[in-house]
Enzyme design. Structure first.
Site, PDB file in Angstrom:
ATOM      1  N   ARG A   1     -27.373 -31.264 -16.324  1.00  0.00           N
ATOM      2  CA  ARG A   1     -26.909 -30.656 -15.064  1.00  0.00           C
ATOM      3  C   ARG A   1     -28.034 -30.762 -14.042  1.00  0.00           C
ATOM      4  O   ARG A   1     -29.041 -30.068 -14.135  1.00  0.00           O
ATOM      5  CB  ARG A   1     -26.521 -29.184 -15.298  1.00  0.00           C
ATOM      6  CG  ARG A   1     -25.444 -28.998 -16.366  1.00  0.00           C
ATOM      7  CD  ARG A   1     -25.022 -27.537 -16.479  1.00  0.00           C
ATOM      8  NE  ARG A   1     -26.124 -26.644 -16.771  1.00  0.00           N
ATOM      9  CZ  ARG A   1     -26.545 -26.338 -18.000  1.00  0.00           C
ATOM     10  NH1 ARG A   1     -25.938 -26.843 -19.066  1.00  0.00           N
ATOM     11  NH2 ARG A   1     -27.561 -25.516 -18.160  1.00  0.00           N
TER      12      ARG A   1
ATOM     13  N   CYS B   1     -37.620 -14.197  17.015  1.00  0.00           N
ATOM     14  CA  CYS B   1     -36.451 -13.437  17.473  1.00  0.00           C
ATOM     15  C   CYS B   1     -35.217 -13.867  16.667  1.00  0.00           C
ATOM     16  O   CYS B   1     -35.301 -14.744  15.812  1.00  0.00           O
ATOM     17  CB  CYS B   1     -36.197 -13.691  18.950  1.00  0.00           C
ATOM     18  SG  CYS B   1     -37.652 -13.507  19.999  1.00  0.00           S
ATOM     19  N   MET B   2     -34.075 -13.292  16.972  1.00  0.00           N
ATOM     20  CA  MET B   2     -32.852 -13.637  16.235  1.00  0.00           C
ATOM     21  C   MET B   2     -32.459 -15.105  16.430  1.00  0.00           C
ATOM     22  O   MET B   2     -32.032 -15.774  15.490  1.00  0.00           O
ATOM     23  CB  MET B   2     -31.694 -12.735  16.675  1.00  0.00           C
ATOM     24  CG  MET B   2     -30.453 -12.903  15.822  1.00  0.00           C
ATOM     25  SD  MET B   2     -29.053 -11.901  16.355  1.00  0.00           S
ATOM     26  CE  MET B   2     -29.544 -10.273  15.843  1.00  0.00           C
ATOM     27  N   ASP B   3     -32.648 -15.605  17.647  1.00  0.00           N
ATOM     28  CA  ASP B   3     -32.152 -16.950  17.976  1.00  0.00           C
ATOM     29  C   ASP B   3     -33.214 -17.908  18.495  1.00  0.00           C
ATOM     30  O   ASP B   3     -32.896 -19.057  18.790  1.00  0.00           O
ATOM     31  CB  ASP B   3     -31.065 -16.832  19.063  1.00  0.00           C
ATOM     32  CG  ASP B   3     -30.158 -15.648  18.826  1.00  0.00           C
ATOM     33  OD1 ASP B   3     -29.449 -15.671  17.814  1.00  0.00           O
ATOM     34  OD2 ASP B   3     -30.202 -14.691  19.622  1.00  0.00           O
TER      35      ASP B   3
ATOM     36  N   LYS C   1     -23.515 -26.299  -6.160  1.00  0.00           N
ATOM     37  CA  LYS C   1     -23.235 -24.896  -5.806  1.00  0.00           C
ATOM     38  C   LYS C   1     -23.962 -24.530  -4.510  1.00  0.00           C
ATOM     39  O   LYS C   1     -24.891 -25.230  -4.095  1.00  0.00           O
ATOM     40  CB  LYS C   1     -23.694 -23.985  -6.947  1.00  0.00           C
ATOM     41  CG  LYS C   1     -25.201 -24.030  -7.222  1.00  0.00           C
ATOM     42  CD  LYS C   1     -25.535 -23.342  -8.535  1.00  0.00           C
ATOM     43  CE  LYS C   1     -27.032 -23.394  -8.818  1.00  0.00           C
ATOM     44  NZ  LYS C   1     -27.335 -22.989 -10.205  1.00  0.00           N
TER      45      LYS C   1
ATOM     46  N   HIS D   1     -28.367 -22.546 -21.039  1.00  0.00           N
ATOM     47  CA  HIS D   1     -29.243 -22.714 -19.880  1.00  0.00           C
ATOM     48  C   HIS D   1     -30.639 -22.205 -20.230  1.00  0.00           C
ATOM     49  O   HIS D   1     -30.786 -21.137 -20.816  1.00  0.00           O
ATOM     50  CB  HIS D   1     -28.659 -21.922 -18.700  1.00  0.00           C
ATOM     51  CG  HIS D   1     -29.316 -22.196 -17.383  1.00  0.00           C
ATOM     52  ND1 HIS D   1     -29.399 -23.458 -16.834  1.00  0.00           N
ATOM     53  CD2 HIS D   1     -29.927 -21.371 -16.491  1.00  0.00           C
ATOM     54  CE1 HIS D   1     -30.020 -23.386 -15.652  1.00  0.00           C
ATOM     55  NE2 HIS D   1     -30.352 -22.132 -15.433  1.00  0.00           N
TER      56      HIS D   1
ATOM     57  N   TYR E   1     -41.250  -9.976  21.266  1.00  0.00           N
ATOM     58  CA  TYR E   1     -41.066  -8.545  21.004  1.00  0.00           C
ATOM     59  C   TYR E   1     -42.359  -7.895  20.530  1.00  0.00           C
ATOM     60  O   TYR E   1     -43.090  -8.468  19.717  1.00  0.00           O
ATOM     61  CB  TYR E   1     -40.002  -8.352  19.922  1.00  0.00           C
ATOM     62  CG  TYR E   1     -38.592  -8.605  20.406  1.00  0.00           C
ATOM     63  CD1 TYR E   1     -38.037  -7.832  21.416  1.00  0.00           C
ATOM     64  CD2 TYR E   1     -37.830  -9.620  19.846  1.00  0.00           C
ATOM     65  CE1 TYR E   1     -36.744  -8.065  21.860  1.00  0.00           C
ATOM     66  CE2 TYR E   1     -36.535  -9.862  20.276  1.00  0.00           C
ATOM     67  CZ  TYR E   1     -36.000  -9.078  21.291  1.00  0.00           C
ATOM     68  OH  TYR E   1     -34.726  -9.308  21.718  1.00  0.00           O
TER      69      TYR E   1
ATOM     70  N   ARG F   1     -28.247 -14.009 -19.319  1.00  0.00           N
ATOM     71  CA  ARG F   1     -27.394 -13.920 -18.129  1.00  0.00           C
ATOM     72  C   ARG F   1     -25.928 -13.923 -18.547  1.00  0.00           C
ATOM     73  O   ARG F   1     -25.275 -12.895 -18.523  1.00  0.00           O
ATOM     74  CB  ARG F   1     -27.744 -15.090 -17.191  1.00  0.00           C
ATOM     75  CG  ARG F   1     -27.240 -14.952 -15.806  1.00  0.00           C
ATOM     76  CD  ARG F   1     -27.896 -15.929 -14.837  1.00  0.00           C
ATOM     77  NE  ARG F   1     -27.649 -17.334 -15.149  1.00  0.00           N
ATOM     78  CZ  ARG F   1     -28.093 -18.341 -14.390  1.00  0.00           C
ATOM     79  NH1 ARG F   1     -28.801 -18.106 -13.310  1.00  0.00           N
ATOM     80  NH2 ARG F   1     -27.844 -19.599 -14.731  1.00  0.00           N
TER      81      ARG F   1
END
Ligand SMILES: *Cc1c(COP(=O)(O)O)cnc(C)c1O
Length: 387
Positions: free
Chosen positions: A222, A314-316, A42, A169, A268, A139
């Site tokens: 699993r 920063c973002m990138d 998953k 589970h 920043y 759940r």
């Protein structure tokens, strides 16, 4: 380098498929022959890459795949995976025809769901089902023998439904205190007694239980986190009877290097100020890649040495204080090994106050994945071609 022909950015994750195969084989060796492995892939195989991990796990001895949602199962089918796939989460009853069309096994736990699904399924369509029992996770699942009987009767009364499995589970299989685990297991065994016929698969163990509790094997486990070479919890670290091979690493390269004078600022807010002459490198990874702002102050490996991320992420991009001058193009390891130094997924999880599961999951799709086998690159998942 060869990989540069395939993506145009100096940041990538490396997934060592040999590690995944070895981890599956190590678990399989511990299991009695009649116990099957369901490989849990998953969330894009916990961020590692669904189809590459699925193929590797199947080749190493897993017989079934498990995902959380039907979209993930369909994605695997579209990528050519023919092995059985179980959807662990809830599916909408009106979507049952997709399960029939793609041979996807569904998890069910409500009589009303089956009644609704019957209205949508055509007479010649067939769907395999696993019943989920809630023994204490709170759940999904039937919670009583009566609910289980009602669901089983509905399934047995309609030959378009095939009851292939039943499972539960555990909430605490990775904790040293096993009392709640024992309660859940006992309740599962009691509820199983309400079945008129046992289906082919009875399974309840995640990785932690598969390693620690042979009495909870039934006939399948699993396997998720351990397949990726990560421990289910810190307290379980010493209980794993074979070496786990961590498959995921994260790499970048210096794209800019400059000398700062005492008092110069970085990033920043200008919150970082150098208190002496020092070398600062810029690497092209930031919070949009999942390398979130909380990782400011985290160390990375450059030239085999630990170096700190300074200033805001920063973002990138983000900046690293280098031990000395280093040329542009020098590899920076954010997760993984350089010489005698190792930054584990667990170290990053600890810095983020979270669990190791979350770390590869949050490394975004924008980061290309490079797959290795026998030390060679065998596949690349990049952003612009097959995102
Ligand atoms: C995710 C998941 C697993 C795998 O758990 P690991 O701890 O990663 O082994 C097993 N079963 C269910 C129902 C899950 O949702």
């Amino acid at each position: 380098m060869e990989e540069h022909g395939y993506f145009y950015r100096d940041t990538w994750a490396e997934i060592d498929l040999d590690c995944i195969a070895e981890n599956v084989i190590s678990v399989k060796k511990q299991l009695p022959q009649e116990v099957d492995i369901f490989a849990v892939v998953k969330a894009n195989a916990y961020g590692h890459g669904d189809v590459q991990v699925a193929k590797t796990a199947l080749a190493a001895g897993a017989v079934y795949l498990a995902v959380a949602f039907m979209d993930e199962a369909i994605a695997l089918r579209n990528k050519g995976i023919n092995a059985p796939i179980l959807v662990l989460g809830a599916t909408r009853p009106e979507d049952i025809r997709m399960a029939a069309r793609f041979s996807i096994t569904l998890t069910i736990f409500q009589k009303e769901w089956l009644e609704e699904a019957q209205k949508h399924l055509l007479t010649d369509e067939r769907v395999s089902l696993h019943i989920k029992v809630d023994t204490g996770m709170g759940r999904l699942g039937v919670r009583t023998s009566e609910e289980l009987k009602a669901v089983e009767q509905m399934i047995l009364g309609d030959d378009r439904f095939q009851l292939e499995g039943i499972y539960t589970h555990f909430a605490t299989a990775d904790e040293l205190d096993d009392s709640y685990f024992q309660e859940q297991l006992a309740l599962f065994e009691t509820i199983l007694g309400a079945l008129t016929k046992r289906p082919k698969y009875i399974h309840c163990s995640n990785s932690a239980a598969a390693i620690r509790f042979p009495k909870a094997y039934f006939n399948a486990v699993r396997l998720g986190i351990v397949m990726y070479g990560l421990t289910p919890s810190i307290e379980m670290e010493k209980e794993i009877p074979f070496p786990l091979k961590e498959a995921f690493s994260l790499q970048s390269r210096l794209v800019h290097v400059k000398k700062l004078q005492k008092g110069d600022k970085v990033s920043y807010g200008a919150t970082y100020e150098s208190d002496q002459e020092e070398w600062i490198g810029t690497i092209p990874i930031g919070y949009a890649d999942g390398w979130i702002r909380k990782l400011q102050g985290q160390e990375v490996l450059v030239g085999g040495k630990r170096s700190m991320i300074v200033g805001r992420i920063c973002m990138d991009q983000c900046m690293v204080r280098l031990p000395s001058y280093m040329p542009i193009g020098t590899t920076v390891t954010l997760i993984g090994r350089q010489e005698d130094q190792f930054i584990s997924v667990n170290e990053i999880a600890d810095k983020l106050d979270t669990i190791n599961y979350e770390v590869p999951c949050i490394i975004a799709n924008r980061v290309p994945r490079l797959y290795k086998k026998g030390g060679k690159i065998v596949d690349i998942k990049n952003y612009h071609l097959n995102n």
